[in-house]
Design a protein around this motif. Structure first.
Motif, short mmCIF file in Angstrom:
data_model
loop_
_atom_site.label_atom_id
_atom_site.label_comp_id
_atom_site.label_asym_id
_atom_site.label_seq_id
_atom_site.Cartn_x
_atom_site.Cartn_y
_atom_site.Cartn_z
N GLU A 64 29.92 16.79 7.31
CA GLU A 64 30.00 17.11 5.73
C GLU A 64 31.63 16.62 5.46
N ASP A 101 25.01 21.70 -0.82
CA ASP A 101 24.53 23.31 -0.67
C ASP A 101 25.51 23.83 -1.80
N ARG A 104 27.85 27.28 -1.44
CA ARG A 104 29.08 27.14 -0.75
C ARG A 104 30.11 26.52 -1.58
#
Length: 118
Positions: A64, A101, A104
């Motif tokens: 990521e 996501d 987060r």
């Protein structure tokens, strides 16, 4: 006084183009609600820290990339009104799938205390 909505998140590196597409698709709505500018910054030189860093704060995984973004508003009232309108906007009732996501993602509102332009 200018107001900024700031965001920090981790996006799967493989989803970079999907993220860009999502951000570009969102801009017309933010503009319609009074935003002056939107900036999406893809992490390029983000050092890892020993105590804390952007990776730890977003719980970024090895695949990521950290993204830092903000929306500039004329003032907090405009931002607040936009947030209120978005909750009932049909465009937001079935938003596209996020390429990251969202659990987060961190966000907050900021007023500038120093604003220097060259």
């Amino acid at each position: 006084m200018t107001y900024y909505s700031g965001f920090l998140l981790a996006v799967p590196t493989a989803n970079k183009q999907k993220y860009i597409d999502m951000a570009n698709a969102a801009w017309p709505m933010f503009k319609r609600y009074g935003a002056l500018r939107m900036v999406e910054a893809w992490g390029v030189d983000v050092p890892r820290g020993k105590v804390n860093d952007f990776y730890m704060s977003t719980q970024a995984k090895d695949d990521e990339t950290v993204v830092f973004s903000w929306i500039e508003w004329p003032d907090k009232a405009t931002s607040d009104a936009a947030q209120e309108k978005m909750t009932s906007d049909p465009e937001m009732q079935a938003p596209p799938e996020m390429p990251f996501d969202g659990m987060r993602m961190m966000w907050g509102g900021f007023e500038p205390i120093v604003d220097v332009k060259a």
